[in-house]
Design an enzyme around this catalytic site. Structure first.
Site: not given
Length: 111
Positions: A36, A39
């Site tokens: 991600c 992230c």
């Protein structure tokens, strides 16, 4: 000056038990995944927020891919998702990447 930072990467079979272990204080839990982009972008900011707030809250990171059952139980629909817990109960959450300062300000409203 020695600073104790409560920053924990949760790597266990039952991450929900790890959250429950932190019921004595506020727990700030980042659900993330290595694939991600947001992230990965937020990771150093989350760590910086943890370092800036020693002994005020426990900061945990849970890999949502490794803990899909917990993610489902907590209705994690998108990541990064950061949840705040007090006494084992979810108080609030946000999704999407934020800066260290934004994370700190968000956490401070609950302390």
């Amino acid at each position: 000056m020695n600073v104790i930072v409560k920053f924990i990467y949760v790597i266990c079979y039952n991450a929900y038990d790890a959250i429950k272990l932190c019921i004595k204080s506020w727990s700030i839990v980042d659900f993330w995944a290595p694939w991600c982009g947001p992230c990965v972008q937020m990771a150093p900011h989350f760590e910086s927020a943890a370092i800036a707030m020693p002994l005020q809250a426990q900061f945990l990171k849970i890999n949502n891919d490794d803990e899909q059952t917990l993610g489902s139980k907590l209705h994690i629909a998108s990541i990064p998702a950061v949840l705040v817990f007090k006494e084992g109960k979810e108080i609030d959450r946000f999704t999407g990447a934020r800066s260290s300062l934004q994370i700190q300000e968000w956490v401070k409203q609950y302390l």
